[in-house]
Design an enzyme around this catalytic site. Structure first.
Site, PDB file in Angstrom:
ATOM      1  N   PRO A 144      42.147 -27.346  -8.986  1.00 42.28           N
ATOM      2  CA  PRO A 144      43.450 -26.691  -8.741  1.00 42.28           C
ATOM      3  C   PRO A 144      43.395 -25.787  -7.510  1.00 42.28           C
ATOM      4  O   PRO A 144      42.390 -25.118  -7.259  1.00 42.28           O
ATOM      5  CB  PRO A 144      43.668 -25.862 -10.021  1.00 42.28           C
ATOM      6  CG  PRO A 144      42.806 -26.489 -11.060  1.00 42.28           C
ATOM      7  CD  PRO A 144      41.619 -27.046 -10.333  1.00 42.28           C
ATOM      8  N   HIS A 150      23.290  -2.707 -18.352  1.00 41.84           N
ATOM      9  CA  HIS A 150      23.704  -4.114 -18.468  1.00 41.84           C
ATOM     10  C   HIS A 150      23.915  -4.732 -17.083  1.00 41.84           C
ATOM     11  O   HIS A 150      23.384  -5.813 -16.783  1.00 41.84           O
ATOM     12  CB  HIS A 150      24.999  -4.187 -19.296  1.00 41.84           C
ATOM     13  CG  HIS A 150      25.474  -5.586 -19.554  1.00 41.84           C
ATOM     14  ND1 HIS A 150      25.307  -6.206 -20.761  1.00 41.84           N
ATOM     15  CD2 HIS A 150      26.109  -6.493 -18.760  1.00 41.84           C
ATOM     16  CE1 HIS A 150      25.820  -7.426 -20.711  1.00 41.84           C
ATOM     17  NE2 HIS A 150      26.321  -7.617 -19.496  1.00 41.84           N
ATOM     18  N   GLU A 151      24.672  -4.051 -16.219  1.00 45.56           N
ATOM     19  CA  GLU A 151      24.995  -4.609 -14.898  1.00 45.56           C
ATOM     20  C   GLU A 151      23.772  -4.627 -13.983  1.00 45.56           C
ATOM     21  O   GLU A 151      23.575  -5.569 -13.210  1.00 45.56           O
ATOM     22  CB  GLU A 151      26.140  -3.823 -14.254  1.00 45.56           C
ATOM     23  CG  GLU A 151      27.461  -3.888 -15.003  1.00 45.56           C
ATOM     24  CD  GLU A 151      27.930  -5.309 -15.276  1.00 45.56           C
ATOM     25  OE1 GLU A 151      27.631  -6.218 -14.468  1.00 45.56           O
ATOM     26  OE2 GLU A 151      28.585  -5.527 -16.311  1.00 45.56           O
TER      27      GLU A 151
END
Length: 584
Positions: free
Chosen positions: A192, A412-413
């Site tokens: 798309p 986490h990051e």
């Protein structure tokens, strides 16, 4: 046109109301006519005040005075009454007095009512035709399409594939003289936003022929036969121009593979598809009509639609590569005020962006510059727009976020970033942030992937490890009992990659080189596939934890810096020495 017709129907209604009001007013005045005695009438006669007398066989006569007033009095019913009036110069009429305004308004009222009835009958006919006939097909041609190949940046291969189509539309006789038959139909397929519709418009614009744009859903109706009728009507309109481009977007709405079931649920779609196949076989090559269609899923289309003689040319419109992205960005920035912008660098940053996504990126940057009333669109506008397109807007109010949650998000990051730097050093980590976005992310890590035609098994495994880096960091720092829901999207992507490796790409052992999609109708043991997917991800997760454990010092240092600044860019990672240490 429909709005104009709706407004026109109000004209007879308003006219009828006005006429009725005046008629009622006149009748009210008439009803208010006074009665006078016969003696008073004789007195008016003697004073020469009577102008006209209206009398019939009724018990009353109407008398009109010289000043225009009318009244009624008793009818004497004598034989020489008329003769007496005439001798005294009074006009005599044996009919009731006629009122010109009353006649005009009565005629106007009747004409309005008749006009209103005709309009209502016509509108009901149009409505019934619109529901059951092809008149409801909105297929107007776009004359002099304003697009050319200059408006289609990138996709050089796709443009080259349709060049001869443009030449054919301009000179169909030339190809007939060589005995060459041009493709009846062209299928444009790809992801798309890659510019399939734009390419079709450019073909019509280059050839300077009318352009009919329809969607596959425009032919889908609950009434059996309506879709087929619309197809015939569309081709009839196109043939009226002699040369034209018919474009059907999302053709899979009517062109999906037909099944062998005897249920009548898909009768309408099958009839529509049959009508399209028949029309494509029916027109002459010399007519100069080209059918173009677009789809995101070529594998879903019916084989009869894709065979030679129907849609016999298949052109892939792929995601733009580095050079194409640079051309697309130059095209969209051409008429915009830009300053200090390295377009080549942005072409590198936007790997796997479609043409539509690149246009959206430039547009978001222009909006940001406009909101700031900046004279130019600068690099930081593009950077901010890039984050908006990829992750959403940053949340302004962050007071509700607890310090503990910020710390979890930061580890986490940084876990993602460290694993990416170690395992995929060629993918530049451009941004690490713990600022939550409007798309639901508590924070995110952006890395710039390399343009690659294929992805090998080693890369896919390392990609899974990067995705697992966040969860692994949480477990390493806070313990297995305190892992959070923050890895939800990461695990979803891991599952998708692992499943495709084993079932689609022939990179597993359970089904080996077999393809799961072709085995869907067979009763195979899916538990074995799930177990192999689990084993693959579990092993990679253990490797990821071991990697982060060995880099624990860098993990803590980076997290502390991220908690202070909330956002780290590649330059910050370089200053901290993390990039060079990791690559060493």
């Amino acid at each position: 046109m429909n709005k104009i017709k709706k407004k026109q129907i109000y004209i007879p209604i308003i006219t009828a109301v006005i006429s009725l009001v005046f008629l009622l007013g006149i009748n009210y005045n008439f009803m208010g006519t006074k009665d006078k005695s016969y003696v008073e009438f004789l007195n008016d006669m003697s004073k020469k005040k009577v102008s006209t007398v209206y009398f019939t066989d009724t018990p009353k006569i109407k008398v009109k005075l010289s000043d225009g007033k009318i009244y009624e009095t008793d009818n004497p019913r004598i034989d020489n009454f008329k003769e007496t009036l005439l001798k005294q110069g009074v006009e005599v009429s044996e009919t009731s007095p006629s009122d010109a305004p009353s006649i005009i308004f009565m005629a106007s009222f009747m004409i309005s009512i008749i006009s209103l009835m005709i309009a209502l009958i016509r509108s009901s006919n149009i409505t019934s035709k619109g529901m059951l006939s092809v008149d409801s097909l909105d297929a107007s041609a776009i004359e002099n399409a304003p697009f050319t190949f200059n408006d289609v940046a990138g996709n050089e291969e796709a443009k080259e594939s349709v060049m001869d189509i443009v030449d054919f539309l301009k000179n169909p006789e030339k190809y007939s003289s060589y005995g060459a038959r041009m493709p009846r139909g062209i299928i444009l397929y790809g992801d798309p936003g890659t510019g399939k519709t734009l390419l079709a418009k450019a073909v019509a614009g280059e050839a300077n022929v009318p352009f009919y744009a329809m969607s596959g859903s425009d032919f889908v109706q609950v009434y059996v036969g309506v879709g087929a009728s619309r197809i015939r009507q569309l081709f009839k309109k196109a043939k009226g121009h002699g040369k034209a481009v018919i474009f059907i977007d999302e053709i899979d709405a009517i062109g999906k593979k037909r099944d062998n079931s005897k249920t009548g649920g898909s009768d309408e779609r099958d009839q529509t598809l049959n009508a399209l196949l028949t029309e494509m076989s029916g027109f002459n090559e010399k007519e100069g009509i080209i059918i173009m269609a677009a789809t995101n899923r070529l594998d879903m289309l019916d084989e009869a639609l894709l065979r030679p003689g129907r849609f016999d040319r298949h052109i892939e419109v792929s995601l733009p590569d580095l050079t194409a992205r640079e051309k697309i960005l130059n095209l969209h920035l051409k008429n915009k005020p830009i300053k200090d912008m390295n377009i080549k660098e942005w072409a590198q940053k936007t790997a796997y962006f479609s043409g539509a996504k690149l246009e959206n990126l430039v547009n978001e940057a222009a909006i940001l510059a406009c909101k700031e009333e900046s004279k130019f669109i600068e690099n930081y506008h593009m950077d901010k727009a890039f984050s908006i397109v990829v992750a959403g807007y940053e949340k302004q109010n962050r007071d509700y976020i607890k310090e503990k949650d910020r710390k979890i998000t930061a580890f986490h990051e940084v876990g993602h970033a460290l694993v990416s730097l170690k395992m995929l050093p060629n993918e530049k980590v451009s941004k690490v942030t713990i600022i939550p976005s409007t798309k639901g992310a508590g924070g995110y890590t952006l890395s710039i992937p390399e343009d690659s035609l294929y992805q090998n098994k080693d890369y896919l495994k390392k990609r899974i490890m990067v995705l697992l880096g966040g969860r692994a960091a949480e477990e390493l720092i806070f313990g297995a009992d305190y892992i959070t829901t923050g890895a939800h999207n990461d695990l979803k992507q891991c599952t998708n990659i692992a499943f495709h490796m084993i079932t689609q790409y022939g990179m597993g052992e359970t089904i080996g080189l077999l393809n799961m999609q072709e085995l869907m109708n067979l009763n195979i043991n899916k538990d074995n596939i799930i177990n192999e997917c689990k084993e693959l991800v579990d092993n990679l997760y253990e490797e990821t934890k071991q990697l982060l454990k060995s880099e624990e010092e860098s993990l803590n240092a980076l997290t502390e810096k991220l908690l202070q600044k909330e956002t780290l860019h590649y330059e910050d990672l370089e200053m901290l020495g993390t990039v060079h240490e990791t690559l060493a």
